[in-house]
Motif scaffolding. Structure first.
Motif, PDB file in Angstrom:
ATOM      1  N   ALA A  45      42.436  21.938  58.569  1.00 51.45           N
ATOM      2  CA  ALA A  45      41.409  22.923  58.115  1.00 51.45           C
ATOM      3  C   ALA A  45      40.166  22.392  58.803  1.00 51.45           C
ATOM      4  N   GLY A  46      39.535  23.567  59.095  1.00 56.45           N
ATOM      5  CA  GLY A  46      38.050  23.322  59.440  1.00 56.45           C
ATOM      6  C   GLY A  46      36.891  23.845  58.729  1.00 56.45           C
ATOM      7  N   VAL A  47      35.696  23.548  59.147  1.00 52.29           N
ATOM      8  CA  VAL A  47      34.337  23.965  58.536  1.00 52.29           C
ATOM      9  C   VAL A  47      34.562  25.648  58.162  1.00 52.29           C
ATOM     10  N   GLY A  48      34.177  26.223  57.151  1.00 52.82           N
ATOM     11  CA  GLY A  48      34.414  27.780  57.026  1.00 52.82           C
ATOM     12  C   GLY A  48      35.509  28.189  56.444  1.00 52.82           C
ATOM     13  N   GLU A  49      36.644  27.508  56.554  1.00 53.37           N
ATOM     14  CA  GLU A  49      38.088  28.108  55.993  1.00 53.37           C
ATOM     15  C   GLU A  49      37.796  27.744  54.284  1.00 53.37           C
ATOM     16  N   VAL A  50      38.846  28.857  53.801  1.00 49.80           N
ATOM     17  CA  VAL A  50      38.915  28.807  52.614  1.00 49.80           C
ATOM     18  C   VAL A  50      40.525  28.001  52.234  1.00 49.80           C
ATOM     19  N   VAL A  51      40.331  26.982  51.318  1.00 50.70           N
ATOM     20  CA  VAL A  51      41.587  26.332  51.282  1.00 50.70           C
ATOM     21  C   VAL A  51      41.940  26.069  49.933  1.00 50.70           C
ATOM     22  N   LEU A  52      43.203  25.500  49.479  1.00 50.15           N
ATOM     23  CA  LEU A  52      43.525  25.182  48.347  1.00 50.15           C
ATOM     24  C   LEU A  52      43.618  23.560  48.373  1.00 50.15           C
ATOM     25  N   TYR A  53      43.038  22.978  47.330  1.00 48.09           N
ATOM     26  CA  TYR A  53      43.018  21.511  47.092  1.00 48.09           C
ATOM     27  C   TYR A  53      43.611  21.024  45.897  1.00 48.09           C
ATOM     28  N   ALA A  54      44.368  19.678  45.774  1.00 50.23           N
ATOM     29  CA  ALA A  54      44.759  19.079  44.599  1.00 50.23           C
ATOM     30  C   ALA A  54      43.925  17.870  44.586  1.00 50.23           C
ATOM     31  N   THR A  55      43.854  17.492  43.273  1.00 48.38           N
ATOM     32  CA  THR A  55      42.989  16.198  42.967  1.00 48.38           C
ATOM     33  C   THR A  55      44.051  15.314  42.023  1.00 48.38           C
ATOM     34  N   GLY A  56      43.349  14.049  41.884  1.00 50.85           N
ATOM     35  CA  GLY A  56      44.238  13.118  40.864  1.00 50.85           C
ATOM     36  C   GLY A  56      45.138  12.638  41.870  1.00 50.85           C
ATOM     37  N   SER A  57      46.280  12.016  41.220  1.00 47.75           N
ATOM     38  CA  SER A  57      47.458  11.465  41.706  1.00 47.75           C
ATOM     39  C   SER A  57      48.253  12.291  42.694  1.00 47.75           C
ATOM     40  N   SER A  58      48.084  13.453  42.262  1.00 49.02           N
ATOM     41  CA  SER A  58      49.064  14.516  43.055  1.00 49.02           C
ATOM     42  C   SER A  58      48.493  14.723  44.516  1.00 49.02           C
ATOM     43  N   ALA A  59      47.218  14.229  44.782  1.00 52.30           N
ATOM     44  CA  ALA A  59      46.628  14.078  46.075  1.00 52.30           C
ATOM     45  C   ALA A  59      47.116  13.070  46.879  1.00 52.30           C
ATOM     46  N   ARG A  60      48.038  12.326  46.415  1.00 52.85           N
ATOM     47  CA  ARG A  60      48.671  11.201  47.009  1.00 52.85           C
ATOM     48  C   ARG A  60      50.251  11.629  47.579  1.00 52.85           C
ATOM     49  N   GLN A  61      50.337  12.923  47.230  1.00 51.55           N
ATOM     50  CA  GLN A  61      51.798  13.377  47.506  1.00 51.55           C
ATOM     51  C   GLN A  61      51.959  14.055  48.847  1.00 51.55           C
ATOM     52  N   THR A  62      50.989  13.752  50.028  1.00 51.80           N
ATOM     53  CA  THR A  62      51.468  14.442  51.046  1.00 51.80           C
ATOM     54  C   THR A  62      51.580  13.182  52.080  1.00 51.80           C
ATOM     55  N   GLU A  63      51.983  13.622  53.221  1.00 56.40           N
ATOM     56  CA  GLU A  63      52.398  12.459  54.243  1.00 56.40           C
ATOM     57  C   GLU A  63      51.219  11.602  54.515  1.00 56.40           C
ATOM     58  N   THR A  64      50.087  12.453  54.722  1.00 52.76           N
ATOM     59  CA  THR A  64      48.650  11.768  55.161  1.00 52.76           C
ATOM     60  C   THR A  64      48.217  10.866  54.209  1.00 52.76           C
ATOM     61  N   THR A  65      48.576  11.075  52.904  1.00 52.68           N
ATOM     62  CA  THR A  65      47.838  10.333  51.787  1.00 52.68           C
ATOM     63  C   THR A  65      48.619   9.419  50.851  1.00 52.68           C
ATOM     64  N   LYS A  66      50.152   9.489  51.158  1.00 46.32           N
ATOM     65  CA  LYS A  66      50.829   8.745  50.597  1.00 46.32           C
ATOM     66  C   LYS A  66      50.591   7.333  50.275  1.00 46.32           C
ATOM     67  N   ASP A  67      50.470   6.779  48.970  1.00 44.53           N
ATOM     68  CA  ASP A  67      49.989   5.406  48.835  1.00 44.53           C
ATOM     69  C   ASP A  67      48.867   5.096  49.121  1.00 44.53           C
ATOM     70  N   ARG A  68      47.707   5.992  49.345  1.00 43.15           N
ATOM     71  CA  ARG A  68      46.561   5.591  49.991  1.00 43.15           C
ATOM     72  C   ARG A  68      45.577   6.038  48.705  1.00 43.15           C
ATOM     73  N   PRO A  69      44.322   5.360  48.881  1.00 43.77           N
ATOM     74  CA  PRO A  69      43.264   5.599  47.703  1.00 43.77           C
ATOM     75  C   PRO A  69      42.701   6.957  47.879  1.00 43.77           C
ATOM     76  N   CYS A  70      43.448   8.156  47.883  1.00 45.90           N
ATOM     77  CA  CYS A  70      42.976   9.396  48.028  1.00 45.90           C
ATOM     78  C   CYS A  70      43.111  10.142  46.753  1.00 45.90           C
ATOM     79  N   ASP A  71      41.823  10.824  46.179  1.00 45.01           N
ATOM     80  CA  ASP A  71      41.919  11.608  44.851  1.00 45.01           C
ATOM     81  C   ASP A  71      41.750  13.104  45.178  1.00 45.01           C
ATOM     82  N   ALA A  72      41.848  13.506  46.359  1.00 51.64           N
ATOM     83  CA  ALA A  72      41.389  14.988  46.614  1.00 51.64           C
ATOM     84  C   ALA A  72      42.182  15.181  48.110  1.00 51.64           C
ATOM     85  N   VAL A  73      43.068  16.325  48.047  1.00 49.71           N
ATOM     86  CA  VAL A  73      43.530  16.714  49.476  1.00 49.71           C
ATOM     87  C   VAL A  73      43.601  18.095  49.617  1.00 49.71           C
ATOM     88  N   ILE A  74      43.279  18.671  50.471  1.00 51.90           N
ATOM     89  CA  ILE A  74      43.373  19.918  51.269  1.00 51.90           C
ATOM     90  C   ILE A  74      44.861  19.927  51.628  1.00 51.90           C
TER      91      ILE A  74
END
Lengths: 95, 95, 95, 95, 95
Positions: free
Chosen positions: E49-78
């Motif tokens: 994603a880039g600046v200006g775009e409309v996105v869907l984001y997840a928060t909490g532990s669900s934010a760690r269910q992407t390849e980018t964020t798996k098992d990492r200290p992430c609580d919000a992911v686009i």
């Protein structure tokens, strides 16, 4: 974690068996200046806190990471009794 | 955990199979002085609570730590029926 | 869980591969008296809900406990279509 | 994650053993324009932050994914010290 | 999940090693009618994603269910870039 003051107790005899042995305390949330912030939680006590004390509590799944609460249906735990805290170099609270 | 009063029931026949057998209760949040606090949840009942009773409920992943809700899509569970609670040494509620 | 009314749909083609196949619905939160409560979520649909229906939805990690959402980056799921709910013995909603 | 400014410290000697060694910092939430947003958390420090610094912090179970906090009752962690952030192409903050 | 607009970027060099490689974006929450809703998160970007775009984001532990964020200290992911959404049969947004 948040700062809170223990203000009361809850007694429940008909309950989930996994709660057996918990001391249930009413904790009022404090803001960073030691004023009551409006909210409260009922927390399991993992450190021997008592009414009147200022404590640190954790919520959510992190509340299940103490010996008292491991794998139990607990979403708020008192994990420390606060000795002192300061903001901007000024002591706000001392036990 | 939070204090609440059971005020109603929800019936749903078309649902996730893992919800089968749950009793779904509407729980209004109480503040620490036993006044309604504005919010509510629909909670699965793990302790045989009924409409009118004051209960303790857990939310989030902790709501999946009872026998009724283990590994099921439950984010709120009634885990105890409250006998009594007190604030600052004064009884606020007795069953 | 909370009560909500499905009011819309979201389409996204550039997305996390694990979202493939989800129907994404806009759900407006209802209060316990069946009025819109102000908030909304975009939820994955696990039960075949459609626009206009009143549903029960779960949030947080509990939203990943359905077949549709298991181990996927989902923090809100529609888990039931509500047939009826009542508060204090009075029916508030019937499908 | 949210942006915050470290404004103070908390000391607690009577605590959950798993908290041993944590530096506990008071972090005030910042809004996206670098104004204080009203809320705060007490966070464990995973990156050597100090009073006055602008940091990024994570909450909930994600706060337990650092070496400092793994499997410990931590629901808020400072995970980065912010160098700079910009909104709409304009720099809002530089360290 | 929630709808948001990417409005900025955050740079942090002193950080948790597990955050290495993340693009950190400031996302302002949108309400269901495509107005800014007041809140924001700093999210890791899993979809380019880039600046200006409309996105869907997840928060909490669900934010760690992407390849980018798996098992990492992430609580919000686009997790998705939104093409279009509609409410009550009316298109609210189109990319």
């Amino acid at each position: 974690m948040l700062l809170g003051r223990v203000t009361g107790t809850v007694v429940a005899s008909q309950k989930e068996p996994l709660m057996e042995g918990w001391k249930l305390l009413v904790v009022r949330q404090l803001d960073a200046e030691n004023h009551e912030a409006g909210g409260y939680v009922v927390a399991a006590d993992a450190v021997g806190a008592g009414v009147g004390e200022v404590v640190l509590y954790a919520t959510g799944s992190s509340a299940r990471q103490t010996e008292t609460t491991k794998d139990r249906p607990c979403d708020a735990v008192i994990m420390a009794i606060v000795d002192t805290w300061e903001i901007g170099g000024t002591e706000v609270y001392r036990k």
